[in-house]
Scaffold this motif. Sequence first.
Motif, PDB file in Angstrom:
ATOM      1  N   ALA A  59       0.613  -1.449   0.060  1.00 15.55           N
ATOM      2  CA  ALA A  59      -0.039   0.125   0.224  1.00 15.55           C
ATOM      3  C   ALA A  59       0.757   1.598   0.552  1.00 15.55           C
ATOM      4  O   ALA A  59       2.023   1.102   0.596  1.00 15.55           O
ATOM      5  N   PRO A  60       0.655   1.983  -0.815  1.00 14.03           N
ATOM      6  CA  PRO A  60      -0.334   2.772  -1.495  1.00 14.03           C
ATOM      7  C   PRO A  60      -0.199   2.619  -2.742  1.00 14.03           C
ATOM      8  O   PRO A  60       0.010   3.355  -3.529  1.00 14.03           O
ATOM      9  N   GLY A  61      -0.848   1.433  -3.041  1.00 15.18           N
ATOM     10  CA  GLY A  61      -0.621   0.975  -5.127  1.00 15.18           C
ATOM     11  C   GLY A  61       0.469   1.081  -5.253  1.00 15.18           C
ATOM     12  O   GLY A  61       0.903   1.082  -6.706  1.00 15.18           O
ATOM     13  N   GLY A  62       1.893   0.905  -4.792  1.00  7.13           N
ATOM     14  CA  GLY A  62       2.843   0.525  -4.713  1.00  7.13           C
ATOM     15  C   GLY A  62       3.049  -1.292  -4.736  1.00  7.13           C
ATOM     16  O   GLY A  62       2.912  -2.242  -4.497  1.00  7.13           O
ATOM     17  N   PHE A  63       4.142  -1.260  -5.582  1.00  8.97           N
ATOM     18  CA  PHE A  63       5.440  -2.914  -5.620  1.00  8.97           C
ATOM     19  C   PHE A  63       6.535  -2.648  -4.695  1.00  8.97           C
ATOM     20  O   PHE A  63       7.778  -1.590  -4.922  1.00  8.97           O
ATOM     21  N   ALA A  64       6.782  -4.519  -4.683  1.00  6.11           N
ATOM     22  CA  ALA A  64       8.323  -3.966  -3.976  1.00  6.11           C
ATOM     23  C   ALA A  64       8.913  -5.162  -4.774  1.00  6.11           C
ATOM     24  O   ALA A  64       7.960  -6.356  -5.197  1.00  6.11           O
ATOM     25  N   TRP A  65       9.766  -5.503  -5.195  1.00  7.62           N
ATOM     26  CA  TRP A  65      10.599  -6.350  -5.878  1.00  7.62           C
ATOM     27  C   TRP A  65      10.898  -8.114  -4.793  1.00  7.62           C
ATOM     28  O   TRP A  65      10.559  -9.296  -4.890  1.00  7.62           O
ATOM     29  N   PHE A  66      11.055  -7.677  -3.389  1.00 12.85           N
ATOM     30  CA  PHE A  66      11.130  -8.787  -2.377  1.00 12.85           C
ATOM     31  C   PHE A  66      10.698  -7.644  -0.818  1.00 12.85           C
ATOM     32  O   PHE A  66      10.797  -6.434  -1.120  1.00 12.85           O
ATOM     33  N   PRO A  67      10.449  -8.737  -0.008  1.00 16.16           N
ATOM     34  CA  PRO A  67      10.617  -7.914   1.200  1.00 16.16           C
ATOM     35  C   PRO A  67      11.624  -6.572   1.782  1.00 16.16           C
ATOM     36  O   PRO A  67      12.551  -7.659   1.416  1.00 16.16           O
ATOM     37  N   ILE A  68      11.803  -5.997   2.395  1.00 16.35           N
ATOM     38  CA  ILE A  68      12.689  -5.333   3.336  1.00 16.35           C
ATOM     39  C   ILE A  68      12.473  -6.215   4.584  1.00 16.35           C
ATOM     40  O   ILE A  68      11.398  -5.750   5.750  1.00 16.35           O
ATOM     41  N   SER A  69      13.699  -7.000   5.178  1.00 18.55           N
ATOM     42  CA  SER A  69      13.669  -7.479   6.292  1.00 18.55           C
ATOM     43  C   SER A  69      14.818  -6.552   6.917  1.00 18.55           C
ATOM     44  O   SER A  69      13.762  -5.444   8.045  1.00 18.55           O
ATOM     45  N   VAL A  70      15.701  -6.905   6.543  1.00 18.89           N
ATOM     46  CA  VAL A  70      17.450  -6.169   7.342  1.00 18.89           C
ATOM     47  C   VAL A  70      17.279  -5.074   6.271  1.00 18.89           C
ATOM     48  O   VAL A  70      17.904  -5.463   5.066  1.00 18.89           O
ATOM     49  N   PRO A  71      17.430  -3.679   6.245  1.00 13.59           N
ATOM     50  CA  PRO A  71      17.621  -2.751   4.936  1.00 13.59           C
ATOM     51  C   PRO A  71      19.185  -3.449   4.616  1.00 13.59           C
ATOM     52  O   PRO A  71      20.587  -3.651   4.861  1.00 13.59           O
ATOM     53  N   GLY A  72      19.239  -3.498   3.206  1.00 14.16           N
ATOM     54  CA  GLY A  72      20.488  -3.948   2.642  1.00 14.16           C
ATOM     55  C   GLY A  72      20.740  -5.050   2.419  1.00 14.16           C
ATOM     56  O   GLY A  72      21.600  -6.121   1.821  1.00 14.16           O
ATOM     57  N   ARG A  73      20.013  -5.812   2.903  1.00 13.01           N
ATOM     58  CA  ARG A  73      20.731  -7.320   3.411  1.00 13.01           C
ATOM     59  C   ARG A  73      18.691  -8.571   3.314  1.00 13.01           C
ATOM     60  O   ARG A  73      18.326  -8.462   4.185  1.00 13.01           O
ATOM     61  N   PRO A  74      18.327  -7.634   2.483  1.00 15.35           N
ATOM     62  CA  PRO A  74      17.274  -8.906   1.554  1.00 15.35           C
ATOM     63  C   PRO A  74      17.890 -10.477   2.205  1.00 15.35           C
ATOM     64  O   PRO A  74      19.096 -11.435   1.267  1.00 15.35           O
ATOM     65  N   ASP A  75      16.588 -11.122   2.276  1.00 20.95           N
ATOM     66  CA  ASP A  75      16.512 -12.443   2.740  1.00 20.95           C
ATOM     67  C   ASP A  75      16.623 -13.134   1.162  1.00 20.95           C
ATOM     68  O   ASP A  75      16.575 -12.796   0.556  1.00 20.95           O
ATOM     69  N   ALA A  76      17.907 -14.059   0.539  1.00 17.88           N
ATOM     70  CA  ALA A  76      18.062 -14.596  -0.324  1.00 17.88           C
ATOM     71  C   ALA A  76      16.893 -15.161  -1.180  1.00 17.88           C
ATOM     72  O   ALA A  76      16.403 -14.960  -2.502  1.00 17.88           O
ATOM     73  N   ALA A  77      16.277 -15.620  -0.900  1.00 20.12           N
ATOM     74  CA  ALA A  77      14.917 -16.906  -1.301  1.00 20.12           C
ATOM     75  C   ALA A  77      14.084 -15.592  -2.384  1.00 20.12           C
ATOM     76  O   ALA A  77      13.771 -15.810  -3.144  1.00 20.12           O
ATOM     77  N   PRO A  78      13.334 -14.696  -1.277  1.00 23.09           N
ATOM     78  CA  PRO A  78      12.387 -13.420  -2.594  1.00 23.09           C
ATOM     79  C   PRO A  78      13.486 -12.934  -3.871  1.00 23.09           C
ATOM     80  O   PRO A  78      12.074 -12.815  -4.469  1.00 23.09           O
ATOM     81  N   VAL A  79      14.628 -12.862  -3.285  1.00 21.74           N
ATOM     82  CA  VAL A  79      15.124 -12.674  -3.848  1.00 21.74           C
ATOM     83  C   VAL A  79      15.370 -13.298  -5.836  1.00 21.74           C
ATOM     84  O   VAL A  79      15.671 -12.528  -6.487  1.00 21.74           O
ATOM     85  N   ILE A  80      15.265 -14.444  -5.244  1.00 21.86           N
ATOM     86  CA  ILE A  80      15.994 -15.692  -5.637  1.00 21.86           C
ATOM     87  C   ILE A  80      14.853 -15.572  -6.842  1.00 21.86           C
ATOM     88  O   ILE A  80      14.392 -15.464  -8.334  1.00 21.86           O
ATOM     89  N   ALA A  81      13.054 -16.040  -6.018  1.00 26.44           N
ATOM     90  CA  ALA A  81      12.200 -16.189  -7.015  1.00 26.44           C
ATOM     91  C   ALA A  81      11.940 -15.025  -7.335  1.00 26.44           C
ATOM     92  O   ALA A  81      11.374 -14.967  -9.067  1.00 26.44           O
ATOM     93  N   ALA A  82      12.100 -14.056  -7.252  1.00 22.19           N
ATOM     94  CA  ALA A  82      11.843 -12.416  -8.025  1.00 22.19           C
ATOM     95  C   ALA A  82      12.779 -12.527  -9.610  1.00 22.19           C
ATOM     96  O   ALA A  82      11.750 -12.669 -11.201  1.00 22.19           O
TER      97      ALA A  82
END
Length: 216
Positions: A59-82
Amino acid sequence: MSAVVDVAVHGDRSDLAAGRPLLLLMHGYGSHENDLAGLAPYLPAGFDWVSLRAPIGIAPGGFAWFPISVPGRPDAAPVIAAADAVLQWVRDNVDPETPVVPLGFSQGGLMVTQLLRQAPERFAAGVVLAGFTLDAVLPGDEILAETKPPVFFGRGDADQVISAETTARISAWLPGHSTLTEKVYPGLPHSISGEELADVSEFLVEALQAPAPARP
């Protein structure tokens, strides 16, 4: 895990000519596919482009490639999936002989490095604007270290979104895995400037005229 990538295409998709270079435009966190489409008039003539929408709605009306968990250090799985989802879109919609160059801003910039790492043989070059890279060792890294495709990395020295540590990580990683053009723009915040777009345009023309990296 799977993801759906919606796309906005400049003109009829049938106009995408086999062999004519194609830019994959990938927006940042919280934005959408219409954002980077505005860059197209400032990029070189002779390129087709598509602007991809990230798979995760926020929200509101935006999109992300992967969730932000630790800024600058995302979890690998959603990055690979995207990245897998984008690669599938390319396989389904782009002629195998078409040179493809991913161009991304912020989170989309990470997607550029991720696509290169997951399919190093598919991309002619990459453009990372205020982006970063996944803090992991991936199978494609060894191929990139051998082929070193052209990559443009541009950022502002007044960026308050991407941390100095995160920027230092990509600045250290890229020279060993690409033929790097790195530009730092004084006073530029987390944004893209006209000067940077001119540099990107020049880079793309030169990169696509260069011989393709040798494949191992």
